[in-house]
Design a protein around this motif. Structure first.
Motif, short mmCIF file in Angstrom:
data_model
loop_
_atom_site.label_atom_id
_atom_site.label_comp_id
_atom_site.label_asym_id
_atom_site.label_seq_id
_atom_site.Cartn_x
_atom_site.Cartn_y
_atom_site.Cartn_z
N THR A 63 -0.10 -6.65 -7.57
CA THR A 63 -0.30 -7.02 -6.17
C THR A 63 1.03 -7.00 -5.43
OG1 THR A 63 -2.14 -8.45 -6.81
CG2 THR A 63 -1.24 -8.78 -4.60
N TRP A 64 2.07 -7.55 -6.07
CA TRP A 64 3.40 -7.54 -5.46
C TRP A 64 3.85 -6.10 -5.22
CZ3 TRP A 64 7.84 -5.36 -7.55
CH2 TRP A 64 9.02 -5.59 -6.82
N LEU A 65 3.65 -5.22 -6.20
CA LEU A 65 4.03 -3.82 -6.06
C LEU A 65 3.28 -3.17 -4.91
CD1 LEU A 65 5.46 -1.25 -7.17
CD2 LEU A 65 3.45 -0.91 -8.63
N SER A 71 -0.28 -9.88 -14.84
CA SER A 71 -0.24 -8.44 -14.54
C SER A 71 -0.80 -8.17 -13.14
CB SER A 71 -1.00 -7.64 -15.60
OG SER A 71 -2.36 -7.93 -15.55
N THR A 72 -1.84 -8.93 -12.76
CA THR A 72 -2.41 -8.75 -11.41
C THR A 72 -1.40 -9.15 -10.35
OG1 THR A 72 -4.70 -8.97 -12.09
CG2 THR A 72 -4.19 -9.62 -9.84
N ALA A 73 -0.67 -10.25 -10.60
CA ALA A 73 0.35 -10.68 -9.63
C ALA A 73 1.41 -9.59 -9.46
CB ALA A 73 0.97 -11.99 -10.08
N ALA A 108 -9.24 -7.36 -12.56
CA ALA A 108 -8.51 -6.62 -11.53
C ALA A 108 -7.55 -5.61 -12.16
CB ALA A 108 -7.73 -7.58 -10.63
N THR A 109 -6.89 -6.02 -13.23
CA THR A 109 -5.97 -5.10 -13.92
C THR A 109 -6.75 -3.95 -14.54
OG1 THR A 109 -4.48 -6.92 -14.43
CG2 THR A 109 -4.22 -4.91 -15.72
N ILE A 156 -9.58 -3.81 -4.45
CA ILE A 156 -10.35 -4.05 -5.67
C ILE A 156 -10.29 -5.52 -6.05
CG2 ILE A 156 -10.29 -3.62 -8.18
CD1 ILE A 156 -9.67 -0.68 -7.46
N LEU A 157 -9.12 -6.13 -5.91
CA LEU A 157 -8.97 -7.56 -6.22
C LEU A 157 -9.91 -8.40 -5.35
CD1 LEU A 157 -7.32 -9.81 -7.65
CD2 LEU A 157 -5.65 -9.65 -5.81
#
Lengths: 254, 234
Positions: B24-26, B19-21, B109-110, B86-87
């Motif tokens: 982050t991509w978004l 979900s973090t990936a 992070a999520t 935040i990450l």
């Protein structure tokens, strides 16, 4: 700012220090993932032995590890103390109203051993190389340049922000602000403090960006190079991945 | 409210990283659509460092003191840079202070960053509707309070939801009771977070509205003096 001196012992010489940073990241992270998957008590001794082996290879001082384990150590102690008293149904020992339960005790041991093992390996990972090398390795492994740039800026200016906050708080105390008690003016004052710090950060960031643009920042893409691995680095990675795979297979089989 | 390594099952950690990936991509995709994405990097980084340091402030709430999360404020001020910021802050917390963890970085992070993205979208919508403007202090404060509170409330729900469904259940009834009690204990903090966000936003509205995405007002024109008539020679 001793808290920030994560790579105090990055100058030491050891097999861990000499290991290529990229391979070290992959290998030790794989070991950490494998440790997080352990859920059988019979695997605790090999897991702890693996963590101890990684630490021994790094030749980092024990006091470094103990200082880093202090904060999470409070959490581990809380788990070790409370879980045997609250969770489970098979009572091992009962002293008046206090009963130590078998299931809670075993779960506490499992969680405690996992936390300590994973933290030990992470301290070896970050303590055996300069932080900037870690960021370079992340970039070389494919982390987007925007994220690595943000990490570097954050790392560079974190201590400046902390010093700025300390000065501003001292100015507040010198003007009679009683921050330890909740009063009508407490939250508005802290909000103004936070707002002022953010405004100063914003103003400094504008100056930093203009200075870096004048020096060519952003004109060309940074190459993902700077590392040269040797066959022994690849062998060490293979060994680390083998240990991680062994832990995972043992977890699945048992 | 950070989840440490060794607590969650590895499958939950993997889902967190997935979900973090995605988020982050978004975020990076939206950032690259901005007119000058690189200009925002130092700004976002230094503001993130500022937020990181501000979160160390002890707010006295008798009988103890608390640290604020500020993820709603981060979302409102940093926009699409909020999630990467935040990450990175969580990465530093895990590495430098062993607060949180590396394997649980995705979940943390999520939990903290996803509501920050929501905060940005809500704040952006409020700004488009004219609620965030120089002459609208009360509206700005109210919107900031709601967004600040809602953001932390969502983070708390995710935090306890993850624990409820993933931690080894020896005594589910006891666990459920403990988690519900702990969730209710966060209610005062959610209100304080909202109040703090409102106070900071109204302060910035007065002092540096550019941080809220509001262009600074044009300087008032100086009054012109009447032309002095030429001296008459007598």
């Amino acid at each position: 700012m001793s808290l920030f001196l994560l790579d105090t012992y990055a100058h030491l010489q050891s097999p861990m220090h000499r290991w290529d940073a990229r391979y070290k990241l992959i290998g030790l992270l794989a070991i950490m993932v494998a440790m997080a998957a352990v859920n059988d008590l019979r695997l605790l001794p090999p897991m702890l032995l693996l963590a101890a082996g990684c630490f021994a290879l790094s030749r980092l001082p024990v006091r470094y590890l103990l200082s880093r384990l202090r904060y999470p150590g409070f959490f581990v102690m809380a788990v070790l103390l409370l879980m045997p008293l609250l969770a489970g149904s098979s009572v091992l020992v009962q002293v008046g109203p206090i009963a130590v339960r078998r299931e809670g005790l075993l779960l506490a041991l499992l969680i405690g051993a996992r936390v300590v093992s994973i933290l030990t390996v992470s301290m070896v990972l970050f303590g055996s190389q300069p932080f900037l090398t870690t960021v370079q390795a992340l970039h070389a492994l494919g982390l987007p340049a925007l994220l690595t740039d943000m990490i570097l800026f954050f790392y560079r200016y974190l201590s400046d922000m902390a010093a700025m906050l300390e000065r501003m708080q001292r100015a507040l105390w010198l003007r009679g602000f009683q921050g330890q008690r909740l009063q009508r003016t407490t939250l508005p004052t802290y909000a103004a403090l936070a707002g002022s710090l953010l405004i100063r950060s914003y103003a400094q960031s504008e100056r930093v960006y203009q200075a870096m643009r004048l020096r060519g920042y952003g004109s060309t893409a940074r190459p993902r190079t700077g590392f040269a691995a040797t066959p022994s680095d690849a062998l060490a990675l293979a060994l680390a991945l083998l240990c991680a795979a062994g832990l995972v297979v043992a977890t699945v089989v048992l | 409210m950070h989840l440490a390594d060794g607590i969650l099952p590895i499958t939950i950690c993997a889902a967190g990283y997935a979900s973090t990936a995605s988020l982050t991509w978004l975020s990076l995709r939206q950032i690259n659509r901005l007119p000058d994405p690189q200009a925002g990097i130092p700004r976002a980084s230094l503001l993130a460092a500022g937020f990181f340091v501000v979160s160390w402030i002890h707010i006295p709430i008798p009988p103890t003191s608390v640290h604020l999360m500020l993820n709603g404020l981060i979302g409102m001020l940093l926009g699409w840079y909020a999630f990467p910021a935040i990450l990175i802050a969580l990465f530093f917390q895990a590495v430098m202070f062993q607060h949180g963890g590396l394997l649980t970085l995705g979940v943390n992070a999520t939990m903290i960053g996803a509501p920050a993205i929501l905060a940005h979208l809500l704040f952006q919508r409020a700004r488009q509707h004219g609620l965030i403007a120089l002459h609208r202090q009360i509206a700005t404060g109210s919107v900031s309070f709601l967004i600040g509170s809602l953001t932390l409330a969502i983070s708390v729900l995710i935090f306890f939801g993850v624990q409820l469904f993933s931690i080894d259940q020896i005594d589910p009834q006891l666990q459920r009771t403990a988690l519900i009690t702990a969730t209710l204990g966060y209610l005062p903090l959610i209100l304080i977070e909202g109040v703090f966000a409102a106070l900071v936003c109204t302060f910035l509205l007065r002092v540096q509205p550019a941080l809220l995405g509001i262009p600074a007002p044009a300087p008032a024109a100086l009054p012109t003096l009447p032309a002095t008539p030429p001296a008459q020679e007598g």
